[in-house]
Enzyme design. Structure first.
Site, PDB file in Angstrom:
ATOM      1  N   ALA A  53      -3.868   1.871  12.426  1.00 19.26           N
ATOM      2  CA  ALA A  53      -5.281   1.796  12.056  1.00 19.26           C
ATOM      3  C   ALA A  53      -6.021   0.679  12.775  1.00 19.26           C
ATOM      4  O   ALA A  53      -7.244   0.687  12.821  1.00 19.26           O
ATOM      5  CB  ALA A  53      -5.420   1.611  10.545  1.00 19.26           C
ATOM      6  N   TRP A 108       7.351  -1.088  -8.011  1.00 20.33           N
ATOM      7  CA  TRP A 108       8.445  -1.564  -7.159  1.00 20.33           C
ATOM      8  C   TRP A 108       9.711  -1.721  -8.004  1.00 20.33           C
ATOM      9  O   TRP A 108      10.798  -1.288  -7.597  1.00 20.33           O
ATOM     10  CB  TRP A 108       8.086  -2.895  -6.500  1.00 20.33           C
ATOM     11  N   THR A 140       4.006   1.522  -0.874  1.00 20.13           N
ATOM     12  CA  THR A 140       4.739   1.526  -2.140  1.00 20.13           C
ATOM     13  C   THR A 140       3.865   2.046  -3.272  1.00 20.13           C
ATOM     14  O   THR A 140       4.320   2.833  -4.120  1.00 20.13           O
ATOM     15  CB  THR A 140       5.239   0.099  -2.460  1.00 20.13           C
ATOM     16  N   PHE A 158      -3.588  -0.303   7.153  1.00 20.81           N
ATOM     17  CA  PHE A 158      -4.201  -1.635   7.073  1.00 20.81           C
ATOM     18  C   PHE A 158      -5.291  -1.663   6.007  1.00 20.81           C
ATOM     19  O   PHE A 158      -5.235  -0.930   5.028  1.00 20.81           O
ATOM     20  CB  PHE A 158      -4.693  -2.098   8.439  1.00 20.81           C
ATOM     21  N   ARG A 195       2.095   8.532   6.660  1.00 15.39           N
ATOM     22  CA  ARG A 195       2.337   8.500   8.101  1.00 15.39           C
ATOM     23  C   ARG A 195       3.820   8.244   8.369  1.00 15.39           C
ATOM     24  O   ARG A 195       4.525   7.686   7.533  1.00 15.39           O
ATOM     25  CB  ARG A 195       1.513   7.387   8.755  1.00 15.39           C
ATOM     26  N   LYS A 221       0.820  -1.221   0.000  1.00 15.22           N
ATOM     27  CA  LYS A 221       0.000   0.000   0.000  1.00 15.22           C
ATOM     28  C   LYS A 221       0.850   1.266   0.000  1.00 15.22           C
ATOM     29  O   LYS A 221       0.617   2.183  -0.788  1.00 15.22           O
ATOM     30  CB  LYS A 221      -0.937  -0.051   1.210  1.00 15.22           C
TER      31      LYS A 221
END
Length: 566
Positions: free
Chosen positions: A283, A419, A83, A311, A104, A81
């Site tokens: 989360a 990636w 990434t 999450f 975050r 997520k």
């Protein structure tokens, strides 16, 4: 294949002043922390924009479009997520769309526990990787210190006569530390004689679960920060009346500790995109979103802001919509739900050791988890695209199974390779997101109103998002919720703390279970943050380390460089 750390070290970073200038941030607003990090003062950055649908008032956001990146229920196979958030931001910038990434900050607990790092991966990372993952600009240390200053002042007040009449048995404020340390969940303090204070039961939460963290992430400005800190309830008197941080005269000193931490942090991706990394509540046990201050600043500076919620969409995504956007007046324009074929196979019952083998049937069984999350995000009025992060072992037949499953929902599935390929690997995702924004089909609204009772708010999330049949409220919990309402807190949203691995409170129930019962074990009023926490099942607000923590593999090489973070 190069590791994330090796890729990060090979990148040539730009001076942070250059990144700020390219983002339209005036030099007077930049407070450098070394060469590649900076604090930003939003008060020194002009606002812009006039679209009331996107928070044109500089105090409410800006003129940019807000895009949420969330994901399926996490598995050991990984979804990517963070990434994807970074890759999408890079791709939008590469395509000429002025974009800001809002993330975050990593917690030391997971860095030394399971994950080992939280700055993205491969060629879709924010940097400097080691510094962000470890001490960064000291925000978490400031939050920990402010939390524990309040604890010290509670016990000091008890020691020096307790003029406020605080019942030592009813102290609810807990200490905090940014580390996974299970032995600190429940402790005794004040032992060793009368000089050491009043003996009582206490405990520690991980810093990311502290109400101080939530307050910093939801505060409008320093004045609002101090006022919210003052509203923290530390405990109750024998007659049931609350004692607050303001009663203890602690909130001013707490705000002083947090003054610099309140300023958003600017870093960059490996491809030079600006990123605001600020705040970091989990989360599963908190509200899981970066700071309102950073998000609003991003909206003032960019045409698109890409942000992440922690999450799965049932946790961070729901709380982003029902808590952060509600309290901050934000209105997202689109949503990306991240998945991988490998994770879907795990939800379909495949063991981790067997994930490299093609198993179309398992994908079809597990894709129900993805479908459920997409349906949920649409219930908030958000148009959705699926980002399917590609692994080398994935097959075309497995991709086809995912597309086939999403077709009835009218949801596009985009294969992503950021990636390995950086911005180029997310170019199609950027196209899809730009299309959703341009279509203007978002009709955002939280899924419950302020006027519902606290029990009904919890039931609404449980039934509409988790697909639970019912919620179990022990009589003591129901009574406590009624007391919160009688005290004037019935209008606040709810923050449900539960396992991240399942829609239910049972981490073993993968896929898309329904008809289960959500057990509410306890409820806590976060009066300063402005929500009620419902703790469900066996979720802990202080995690423990795994049998083989990542800390065992982190160290310094012969040149004094950090190794082992990934």
């Amino acid at each position: 294949m190069a590791t994330d750390l090796e890729i990060a070290r090979a990148a040539t970073l730009r001076p942070i002043a250059d990144i700020a200038a390219r983002a339209g941030i005036p030099e007077a607003a930049v407070e450098p922390f070394g060469r590649f990090k900076a604090k930003l003062d939003p008060a020194r950055i002009p606002g812009r924009g006039s679209d009331p649908g996107r928070g044109s008032d500089p105090g409410r956001g800006g003129s940019g479009a807000l895009v949420l990146v969330t994901g399926i229920s996490p598995t050991a196979a990984g979804e990517g997520k963070t990434t994807t958030t970074i890759g999408l931001g890079d791709a939008l910038n590469a395509g000429g769309t002025r974009t800001m990434i809002c993330l975050r900050e990593p917690s030391l607990g997971p860095c030394f526990g399971v994950k080992g790092g939280a700055t993205g991966g491969g060629r879709a990372q924010v940097a400097p990787m080691e510094e962000i993952n470890l001490h960064f600009t000291g925000d978490f240390h400031a939050i920990t210190s402010a939390n524990n200053l309040l604890s010290a002042m509670v016990d000091n007040h008890l020691h020096w006569g307790n003029a406020l009449g605080l019942d030592p048995r009813r102290v609810s404020w807990r200490r905090a530390v940014d580390m996974n340390d299970r032995v600190l969940r429940d402790v005794l303090v004040g032992l060793g004689g009368v000089g050491n204070g009043i003996p009582r039961e206490d405990g520690f939460d991980i810093t990311v679960a502290s109400e101080v963290m939530a307050i910093l992430c939801l505060a409008e400005d320093l004045a609002d920060l101090q006022a919210r800190l003052g509203r923290i309830i530390v405990g109750h008197r024998r007659d049931g009346t609350a004692v607050t941080a303001a009663d203890l005269k602690a909130h001013g000193a707490m705000a002083a500790l947090l003054r610099e931490a309140m300023l958003p942090n600017l870093v960059q991706t490996l491809e030079g995109s600006p990123a605001l990394v600020h705040g970091g509540p989990f989360a599963n046990i908190a509200h899981g979103c970066n700071s309102v201050a950073a998000t609003r600043l991003g909206l003032r500076l960019a045409d698109v802001v890409v942000t992440e919620a922690g999450f799965g969409a049932d946790l961070g995504g729901e709380k982003f919509c029902d808590i952060k956007c509600r309290l901050a007046g934000l209105s997202p324009a689109a949503c990306v739900v991240v998945a991988t074929v490998r994770a879907l196979k795990m939800h379909g019952g495949v063991a981790r050791a067997e994930l490299d083998r093609e198993d179309v049937a398992a994908v079809r069984r597990g894709v129900v988890n993805l479908q459920r999350h997409v349906e949920n995000m649409r219930r908030f009025g958000l148009p959705v695209v699926v980002a399917l992060n590609r692994f080398t072992t994935d097959t075309e037949a497995e991709f086809a199974a995912v597309r086939e499953a999403m077709a009835p929902l009218g949801t596009e599935v985009v294969l992503c390779t950021h990636w390995a390929d950086g911005a180029a690997g997310a170019a199609e995702l950027a196209r899809a997101v730009t299309g959703l924004i341009a279509a203007g089909e978002a009709r955002f609204a939280p899924i419950y109103g302020d006027d519902l009772s606290l029990e009904e708010k919890i039931r609404t999330v449980a039934r509409r998002i988790y697909r639970a049949a019912e919620v179990s409220f022990p009589p003591s919990v129901s009574a406590r919720l009624r007391r919160f309402e009688e005290a004037g807190f019935g209008h606040v949203p709810v923050c449900i703390a539960k396992t991240q691995y399942s829609f239910s409170a049972d981490p073993a129930l993968l896929g898309a279970p329904s008809g289960h019962v959500l057990p509410v074990r306890e409820v806590r009023l976060s009066a300063g943050a402005g929500f009620v926490v419902a703790v469900c099942g066996e979720v802990m607000t202080m995690p423990g380390l795994p049998r083989s923590p990542a800390a065992e593999r982190i160290g310094l090489d012969a040149e004094g460089r950090i190794e082992g973070l990934f």
